[in-house]
Every structure is written in structure tokens, then in C-alpha cells.
Design an enzyme around this catalytic site. Structure first.
Site, PDB file in Angstrom:
ATOM      1  N   GLN A  10     -11.994 -24.503 -30.999  1.00  0.00           N
ATOM      2  CA  GLN A  10     -13.074 -25.459 -31.212  1.00  0.00           C
ATOM      3  C   GLN A  10     -14.100 -25.370 -30.089  1.00  0.00           C
ATOM      4  O   GLN A  10     -13.804 -24.894 -28.995  1.00  0.00           O
ATOM      5  CB  GLN A  10     -12.523 -26.867 -31.341  1.00  0.00           C
ATOM      6  CG  GLN A  10     -11.884 -27.455 -30.107  1.00  0.00           C
ATOM      7  CD  GLN A  10     -11.225 -28.791 -30.408  1.00  0.00           C
ATOM      8  OE1 GLN A  10     -10.132 -28.859 -30.964  1.00  0.00           O
ATOM      9  NE2 GLN A  10     -11.876 -29.882 -30.033  1.00  0.00           N
ATOM     10  N   SER A  97      -6.337 -20.545 -28.978  1.00  0.00           N
ATOM     11  CA  SER A  97      -5.923 -21.934 -29.211  1.00  0.00           C
ATOM     12  C   SER A  97      -5.856 -22.209 -30.716  1.00  0.00           C
ATOM     13  O   SER A  97      -5.074 -21.580 -31.432  1.00  0.00           O
ATOM     14  CB  SER A  97      -6.888 -22.881 -28.489  1.00  0.00           C
ATOM     15  OG  SER A  97      -6.468 -24.215 -28.600  1.00  0.00           O
ATOM     16  N   LEU A  98      -6.676 -23.126 -31.213  1.00  0.00           N
ATOM     17  CA  LEU A  98      -6.741 -23.411 -32.642  1.00  0.00           C
ATOM     18  C   LEU A  98      -6.893 -22.129 -33.461  1.00  0.00           C
ATOM     19  O   LEU A  98      -6.342 -22.010 -34.571  1.00  0.00           O
ATOM     20  CB  LEU A  98      -7.926 -24.335 -32.919  1.00  0.00           C
ATOM     21  CG  LEU A  98      -8.431 -24.409 -34.363  1.00  0.00           C
ATOM     22  CD1 LEU A  98      -7.442 -25.142 -35.234  1.00  0.00           C
ATOM     23  CD2 LEU A  98      -9.799 -25.048 -34.426  1.00  0.00           C
ATOM     24  N   ARG A 122      -2.304 -31.523 -36.131  1.00  0.00           N
ATOM     25  CA  ARG A 122      -2.286 -31.041 -34.747  1.00  0.00           C
ATOM     26  C   ARG A 122      -3.376 -31.726 -33.933  1.00  0.00           C
ATOM     27  O   ARG A 122      -3.148 -32.176 -32.806  1.00  0.00           O
ATOM     28  CB  ARG A 122      -2.485 -29.520 -34.734  1.00  0.00           C
ATOM     29  CG  ARG A 122      -2.613 -28.875 -33.346  1.00  0.00           C
ATOM     30  CD  ARG A 122      -2.879 -27.382 -33.525  1.00  0.00           C
ATOM     31  NE  ARG A 122      -2.915 -26.646 -32.270  1.00  0.00           N
ATOM     32  CZ  ARG A 122      -4.004 -26.352 -31.584  1.00  0.00           C
ATOM     33  NH1 ARG A 122      -5.188 -26.799 -32.027  1.00  0.00           N
ATOM     34  NH2 ARG A 122      -3.948 -25.646 -30.468  1.00  0.00           N
ATOM     35  N   HIS A 206      -3.820 -28.215 -23.817  1.00  0.00           N
ATOM     36  CA  HIS A 206      -3.009 -27.139 -23.226  1.00  0.00           C
ATOM     37  C   HIS A 206      -2.482 -27.473 -21.838  1.00  0.00           C
ATOM     38  O   HIS A 206      -2.222 -26.579 -21.042  1.00  0.00           O
ATOM     39  CB  HIS A 206      -3.779 -25.813 -23.237  1.00  0.00           C
ATOM     40  CG  HIS A 206      -4.135 -25.357 -24.606  1.00  0.00           C
ATOM     41  ND1 HIS A 206      -3.184 -24.950 -25.523  1.00  0.00           N
ATOM     42  CD2 HIS A 206      -5.331 -25.304 -25.262  1.00  0.00           C
ATOM     43  CE1 HIS A 206      -3.782 -24.643 -26.659  1.00  0.00           C
ATOM     44  NE2 HIS A 206      -5.078 -24.861 -26.533  1.00  0.00           N
ATOM     45  N   GLN A 255       2.545 -23.841 -27.723  1.00  0.00           N
ATOM     46  CA  GLN A 255       1.126 -23.560 -27.475  1.00  0.00           C
ATOM     47  C   GLN A 255       0.329 -24.832 -27.239  1.00  0.00           C
ATOM     48  O   GLN A 255      -0.632 -24.848 -26.475  1.00  0.00           O
ATOM     49  CB  GLN A 255       0.536 -22.794 -28.675  1.00  0.00           C
ATOM     50  CG  GLN A 255      -0.875 -22.278 -28.457  1.00  0.00           C
ATOM     51  CD  GLN A 255      -1.803 -22.616 -29.607  1.00  0.00           C
ATOM     52  OE1 GLN A 255      -1.878 -23.757 -30.039  1.00  0.00           O
ATOM     53  NE2 GLN A 255      -2.513 -21.621 -30.106  1.00  0.00           N
TER      54      GLN A 255
END
Length: 317
Positions: A10, A97-98, A122, A206, A255
């Protein structure tokens, strides 16, 4: 030519980011599927995702719970346009990430219908794990990874502040308690950082503060039928390439509260012989990072018909 596909996280979302694909039937069909999948998911209400992307407002699109499914849809839409245009397949995939969820869709491990409600959950879990204002993130520029880690240790003072994204050489994002992040930024400057920039984010993504989000994600993943990937997927948390669905799920859980090791992901691709990387989704963030990490890898972003045409022409020679 050995190709890898990569997918952003994102941050690059914009109102109207799917407008360029309006004349591509395969993409418009995919967008309709996305709307149907989300509207049928438990707890979903409000406007259709495609309407939010097309019309905004930007503030609503920027809410994490909307941004994550929107970015996944935009990335998979660009990939669909690539396939529709006859673009070649990839030997490896990865996402930041995403973006790892978009990579799993690309690899056939998750369907779009599975992935969208999952990333929305999530996003909710990550947002709700830490009260708004409690956590923060900052980008540290111009320091080695070791010096950033030392700055975090100096700044912690009983709180949490940790490296969250190893994005490129001398470009590390840290995350944790807001006060600890601020102290770590000052420590980083004292260590010689060129800049230490607080980021406008709603949670310390994270970092270990998000372990509660990982637990919620673990519960959700138990009911998801995930398949082995059809191509090699390099994950964020271990820089590993698991093909067993249980191992992939475990990596996705960890993650959420572990650093994104993007530098190592790109290095692993290079070591495997990847010489061309195509980025699917809004912006060119990963294109720039890949070029900084491995200068010999050719990179092409695909986010609208013009960029698609340029990338297709490049890979076809």
C-alpha cells in the site's frame, strides 16, 4: 530472458487508478468479480470497491481497510491486462508486504475471490492491533542496516522500535511505539543518517506490536484452501520459497509482525538468474527499488495501457 513479476504494497493508491483499463474486457470482468466477492464477505458494507477506486474520496480509499483490497485488485488487474495482451509468464513472483498476496494470486495459490476478503481482514487486524496514535513508522536514509539497528536499540528505552522494511541499500523503515520511533530517529541522525522521516501511517506495520494481528490472520487462514504455487514465490519473512500450503500460511502469519526483507528478495531473484522484472500495480516504487538493489536487472512497470505497451515491446525485443 528470465522474468519475475513483483507486486507493490500500500501507499501508491490513487482515485481513478483503474480508469485506464476501462476498455479491456478481461479487466472489467475481473473488477466485477472483485466487487461480488467483497460484497458477499461477512461484515462488508458501503460502496462497491470499484466505485471507491473510481470516485473516492481519497480519504476513504486511504483507509487501510480499503487500501489493501484496492491495491490487490489494481495489481491483479494490471497482471490480467498483461495476460490479455499476450505477455509472457514468469518464473518467479514476489510482493512487498501486502503485495505478497497479489503474488500468491499470480502464482495460482489463491483466487481473487479468496484473497480480497483475506486482505481486508488482514488490514482490519493490523489497524486494530495497536490503538491509533500509539504506534508510528519512519524512513531512515543513508545508514547501514547495522547502524539502523543500533539506533533502534538506543531509542527503545523499554519500548518497541525495530526495522520494519529493508527496502534498498541505505533505505530502511523502522516501526514501533511513537515515542521510541522518534528517539530512534534522533539516534539515527546522530549516527550520520541523511534523513529520518516520520511516515503518515495508521499503525506500526511489520513490528512485533502487530503479533495480535498475526493471530487473527492465523485463524482466518485455517479456513482458506490455499494451493501450491505454480511458479517459485519468494516470501518476505524468510526470503524462502516454500511450496507447501501450510508453510506458506505460516509465513503469511509471521509476515504481519516481521520485517519485509525486500533487498534479499531481489538478491535471491538475481541469484536464480532473473534478468527482467515486471511490476504490476499503481506507481513505480518497486521498479525503483529493484534498480537500486540489482542494477543489471531490467525493470518495467505496468499500471496503464501505455506502460503495458512499453513493457510488452521491451520483452518482445
Amino acid at each position: 530472458m528470465k522474468i519475475a513479476f513483483v507486486f507493490p504494497g500500500q501507499g501508491a493508491q490513487t482515485v481513478g487508478m483503474l480508469n485506464g483499463w476501462a476498455q479491456v474486457p478481461a479487466v472489467t470482468s475481473l473488477i466485477a468479480r472483485a466487487d461480488a466477492a467483497l460484497s458477499a464477505s461477512p461484515g462488508y458494507s458501503g460502496v462497491a470497491l470499484s466505485e471507491l477506486i473510481a470516485q473516492g474520496p481519497a480519504e476513504s480509499l486511504g483507509l487501510t481497510v480499503n487500501t489493501q483490497p484496492a491495491m490487490l485488485l489494481a495489481a491483479v488487474a494490471a497482471l490480467q491486462a498483461w495476460k490479455d495482451g499476450g505477455g509472457p509468464g514468469a518464473e518467479m513472483v514476489a510482493g512487498h508486504s501486502l503485495g505478497e498476496y497479489s503474488a500468491l494470486v499470480a502464482a495460482g495459490s489463491l483466487s481473487l475471490e479468496q484473497a480480497l476478503p483475506l486482505v481486508r481482514l488482514r488490514a482490519q487486524a493490523m489497524q486494530e492491533a495497536v490503538p491509533v496514535g500509539t504506534g508510528g513508522m519512519a524512513a531512515i536514509l543513508g545508514l547501514s542496516d547495522e547502524a539502523v539497528l543500533k539506533a533502534c536499540q538506543d531509542g527503545a528505552q523499554g519500548q518497541v522500535v525495530e526495522p520494519a522494511n529493508f527496502n534498498a541499500p541505505a533505505q530502511v523503515v523502522i516501526a514501533g511505539h511513537s515515542e521510541a520511533v522518534a528517539r530512534a530517529c534522533e539516534a539515527a541522525k546522530a549516527e550520520g543518517a541523511k534523513r529520518a522521516l516520520p511516515l503518515a501511517v495508521s499503525a506500526p506495520f511489520h513490528s512485533s506490536l502487530l503479533k495480535p494481528a498475526g493471530e487473527r490472520l492465523k485463524q482466518a487462514l485455517e479456513s482458506v484452501a490455499l494451493s501450491a504455487p505454480a511458479m517459485t514465490l519468494v516470501n518476505n519473512v524468510d526470503v524462502g520459497t516454500p511450496s507447501d500450503p501450510a508453510a506458506i500460511k505460516d509465513a503469511l502469519v509471521r509476515q504481519a509482525y516481521s520485517p519485509v526483507r525486500w533487498v534479499e528478495v531481489v538478491q535471491k531473484m538475481k541469484a536464480a538468474g532473473i534478468d527482467t522484472v515486471i511490476e504490476f500495480g499503481p506507481g513505480k516504487v518497486l521498479t525503483g527499488l529493484v534498480s537500486r538493489i540489482e542494477k543489471d536487472i531490467k525493470t518495467w512497470p505496468v499500471f496503464d495501457p501505455a506502460s503495458l505497451a512499453a513493457a510488452l515491446a521491451a520483452v518482445r525485443g
